[in-house]
Design an enzyme around this catalytic site. Structure first.
Site, PDB file in Angstrom:
ATOM      1  N   GLY A   1      40.624 -36.573  21.260  1.00 51.53           N
ATOM      2  CA  GLY A   1      41.678 -37.033  22.179  1.00 51.53           C
ATOM      3  C   GLY A   1      43.257 -36.687  21.884  1.00 51.53           C
ATOM      4  O   GLY A   1      44.060 -36.685  22.894  1.00 51.53           O
ATOM      5  N   ASP A   2      43.597 -36.849  20.524  1.00 50.71           N
ATOM      6  CA  ASP A   2      45.052 -36.532  20.254  1.00 50.71           C
ATOM      7  C   ASP A   2      45.371 -35.194  20.574  1.00 50.71           C
ATOM      8  O   ASP A   2      46.435 -35.116  21.393  1.00 50.71           O
ATOM      9  CB  ASP A   2      44.877 -36.658  18.568  1.00 50.71           C
ATOM     10  CG  ASP A   2      45.032 -38.096  18.259  1.00 50.71           C
ATOM     11  OD1 ASP A   2      45.871 -38.692  18.836  1.00 50.71           O
ATOM     12  OD2 ASP A   2      44.383 -38.317  17.288  1.00 50.71           O
ATOM     13  N   ALA A   3      44.752 -34.304  20.378  1.00 49.93           N
ATOM     14  CA  ALA A   3      45.123 -32.787  20.677  1.00 49.93           C
ATOM     15  C   ALA A   3      45.131 -32.664  22.081  1.00 49.93           C
ATOM     16  O   ALA A   3      46.067 -32.182  22.704  1.00 49.93           O
ATOM     17  CB  ALA A   3      44.326 -31.569  19.997  1.00 49.93           C
TER      18      ALA A   3
END
Length: 807
Positions: free
Chosen positions: A558-560
């Site tokens: 989910g970060d990228a």
């Protein structure tokens, strides 16, 4: 009218990435004309299907567009469309779909401001340039398959929808930044996007962590991920629970919640990398405890204790979630005469929001349109080497991965990004260790993962909890175009830097909050990492074996994805602000940004009511499709017959001329009957060969395939080196080290890394003195007071600071 209602888009070819890119423009009001052959875009026939045979994947990619049917003779009509448009999204490098020929030289003479984005699997040169590919073979090559699944293999990989979404986001960033650049210099930029490189945004963190640590990663089991533990999905009394513990405090709180105080107090389990050495023992203790309560009950406990845990939803749960519908994360759509739901557009601009759902065009159908906004006049085009975002100033309060990749992308494209940290609380990707040895040896300056996310930026330190620091931040924001943060939603407002305050200081300011659940969510206070976002997105529920648990695809997917959605959101808002002078607040919920990866199943389930089918490593359309063992230890290759013309080529390579000639095997449906037998033949063939040799032989025959690489292998990948994707920079404390490029480029070379990542407080004098006019004496006083500085504080120094502030 939408934020992008003045834009006209033409989409040609057949590529999920261009379709998703175009849909993002359409959702903000752009007029999108999708050009299709008489038989329709091939994606119209992609599984999963609705009860009436409509493609759920195509539906998600194409609502709010119009369809134009042209065959190869429609040259003049296509030319007319392109001359009248602002942006041409060109997917012919993936599949031409019988698109008419285009004379670009003539079109550019008639439309010099045209923005052109074209896509290819691997770019226009390099040893992979002519490779056949699918979503899964690309993910194998970029290190996104080999680390997922059971320890003894085979690796697990999700169905084929991820690269289209990642490529679409990058395509939107390229095209929208070009719109901003054109407003300044009138140039119609051309960008070339590699889908192989686009997917590296998800794997680059692990690649460079391995580079720095010198570790050779391997699979360590389903829902387990190096370099920390526990990060995974666990069964409860009712439902599944996503768990992430990264910091020592989170681990202690998790153990206390489960009543495992001996684990909490064990000095050998302080850091995640230490806990990885005792996985079996720890899971033997925590798994029985988790089964004593439901996922929802544990979630409520986690909220109280600030632990990043979240229930893992089924697709039906997403559709039934009233908050997601209210926020526009789940939207109604119409497909033919069927109605259902889809994932919406997650760039939640609050003043100029995206459309809430829409109609998927029938073949040749024009959508009903409001009267088009007048197109703004452009400066006279002039040759220039000006970067598209030059002149845009960004104040960056973000830390870690999601926020910094958003602002790094803007910096790479020419924006002046000023990163604000504090000596008390620097970017957590510098490290969360406050022990003396770590701080005194300045290990916080030696983090490669921090460096890859913060190049091309300038950095200062300010203690925002004190009036002088807060006032200096406000002075910077008074002349900024954009401010970004990915803290918990209450942090900046409590400091006095909420949007209600900043809009009065600077009405043109765009402000984006990148929280986990959104500022208006009932779960707004939930702590989260990139792993939490995937766990709560619905994607794990459709990945893995039919009878297996929900499966995560990445340690921090989910970060990228949140960062790329953030970049898309702010570019949309900046275009609107440049046109109108009006800023706005963007309430980006990163957990929602992951939901498009489950979108085809959301559409299919909402129209049929049937639970999604889990295929494991097989595929609903491609037969065969899987991950096969090669010679050597833990070597694998993904092989996919993505169209029926590939099948006889593969059959002959396997020495099965009888299969190649068999009429019953000419279609995927026919091959399905002997799929296990075909898989066994492929495995026998690959097991005798080196993985790269197998890929070379398969690709020579035109069969889609990709070696399942480790992320660190990308540093030596011949395609990336041929394209100059890996750039080398030299920075204090680290020395020479590799950096990834953006996946699109305007020329043969990637966008350059113009400046190395800042050390802590490196630009205090240049910005606070040079921009804000503070004298040397004032700067020295700020340093003595600890409001600015260049050295991270140790734990005992932080305690003293807190006592001073309280007293």
């Amino acid at each position: 009218m939408g934020a992008l209602s003045h834009l006209r888009i033409v989409e040609i070819g057949s590529a999920a990435a261009t379709s998703y890119c175009a849909r993002l423009f359409a959702d903000f009001g752009a007029d999108v004309q999708k050009v299709e052959p008489p038989q329709g875009d091939p994606l119209r026939r992609t599984a999963p299907l609705t009860p009436k045979g409509q493609s759920a994947w195509f539906a998600f990619l194409n609502f709010n567009k119009s369809s134009v049917v042209l065959d190869t003779r429609g040259v003049s009509r296509l030319r007319e469309l392109i001359i009248g448009c602002d942006i041409l999204l060109d997917g012919r490098g993936i599949a031409a779909a019988d698109c008419p020929e285009i004379d670009f030289d003539a079109i550019k003479r008639d439309n010099p401001g045209l923005i052109h984005l074209d896509l290819a699997w691997f770019g226009d040169r390099g040893p992979y340039a002519n490779f056949e590919a699918t979503d899964s073979t690309i993910r194998a090559l970029t290190g996104l398959v080999k680390l997922v699944g059971p320890e003894q293999g085979p690796p697990m990989h999700a169905p084929d929808f991820q690269i289209g979404i990642l490529g679409g986001l990058w395509g939107f960033i390229a095209a929208a930044s070009s719109v901003l650049g054109r407003m300044q210099d009138g140039r119609g930029r051309a960008n070339h996007l590699s889908l192989f490189e686009a997917s590296i945004a998800v794997t680059e963190y692990i690649m460079f962590e391995a580079f720095q640590r010198g570790d050779i990663m391997r699979r360590i089991g389903v829902n387990r991920f190096w370099p920390t533990f526990p990060v995974g999905i666990y069964e409860t009394r009712q439902g599944w629970l996503g768990v992430t513990t990264v910091t020592p405090a989170q681990w202690r709180a998790f153990c206390e919640m489960l009543g495992l105080n001996d684990l909490r107090d064990d000095p050998t389990l302080v850091m995640g990398v230490d806990r990885l050495r005792q996985v079996a023992e720890i899971e033997g203790r925590i798994l029985p405890k988790l089964k004593q309560r439901t996922a929802q009950e544990w979630f409520a406990e986690g909220l109280k204790r600030k632990i990043p845990i979240v229930p893992v939803p089924e697709v039906a749960d997403l559709i039934a979630d009233e908050e997601k519908r209210a926020r526009g994360a789940i939207v109604p759509i119409t497909v033919g005469d069927e109605t259902g739901f889809s994932a919406g557009t997650m760039q939640r601009l609050t003043a100029t929001p995206p459309l809430r759902g829409g109609r998927v065009p029938d073949l040749g159908e024009q959508q009903a349109r409001r009267e088009a906004e007048p197109r703004p006049s452009l400066p006279k085009p002039a040759p220039s080497d000006r970067l598209p975002l030059e002149g845009i100033r960004v104040v960056d309060f973000s830390m870690g991965w999601a926020g910094p990749i958003c602002t790094r992308t803007l910096a790479d494209l020419g924006a002046d990004v000023i990163k604000i940290e504090a000596t008390q609380y620097p970017d957590w990707w510098r490290g969360v260790d406050r022990r003396p040895a770590y701080v005194l040896e300045q290990m916080y300056e030696k983090s490669v993962r921090y460096c890859i996310m913060n190049r091309n930026k300038r950095g200062i330190t300010l203690d925002l909890t004190r009036p002088k620091g807060l006032e200096l931040a406000k002075r910077l924001l008074a002349d900024a175009d954009l401010v970004v943060d990915n803290y918990s939603v209450e942090v900046l407002p409590k400091l006095g830097l909420g949007y209600d305050v900043l809009r009065k200081i600077n009405p043109k300011l765009v402000m984006m909050s990148m929280s986990a659940f959104g500022a208006g969510s009932v779960h707004r206070d939930c702590r989260a990492y990139g792993s939490t976002l995937e766990q709560g997105s619905g994607l794990p529920s459709v990945v893995g074996d039919p009878d297996g648990p929900p499966v995560m695809s990445h340690t921090a997917f989910g970060d990228a994805v949140g960062g790329l959605n953030g970049a898309a959101a702010v570019l949309t808002a900046l275009i609107h602000a440049k046109l109108t002078g009006q800023g706005q607040f963007i309430d980006l919920a990163q957990i929602e940004c992951m939901m498009p990866f489950a979108a085809p199943w959301i559409v299919a389930h909402s129209t049929s009511g049937k639970p999604p089918t889990k295929y494991g490593n097989r595929h609903p359309d491609f037969v065969p499709h899987g991950c096969f063992r090669c010679a050597g230890e833990d070597n694998w290759i993904v092989v996919a017959v993505s169209d029926d013309a590939m099948w006889p080529k593969l059959a002959r390579l396997l020495g099965r001329e009888d299969w190649a000639a068999d009429e019953t095997l000419k279609t995927a449906a026919g091959r399905r009957a002997i799929e296990a037998e075909i898989e066994a033949a492929i495995m026998a063939w690959t097991a005798a060969r080196d993985a790269d040799a197998a890929m070379t032989a398969l690709q020579a025959e035109g069969v889609a395939s990709g070696v399942a690489r480790l992320p660190i292998d990308l540093l030596e990948d011949p395609q990336l080196h041929a394209r100059g994707f890996i750039q080398q920079v030299d920075r204090a404390f680290i020395g020479r080290h590799p950096q990834p490029s953006m996946p699109f480029r305007e020329s043969d070379a990637p966008f350059a890394i113009r400046s190395v990542p800042p050390t802590l407080g490196e630009h205090n004098r240049a910005i606070l003195g040079g921009m804000l006019g503070l004298s040397d004496a004032e700067l020295d006083e700020l340093s003595r007071e600890g409001i600015i500085g260049t050295e991270m504080l140790m734990e005992e120094q932080l305690v003293k600071e807190k006592k001073r502030a309280a007293g």
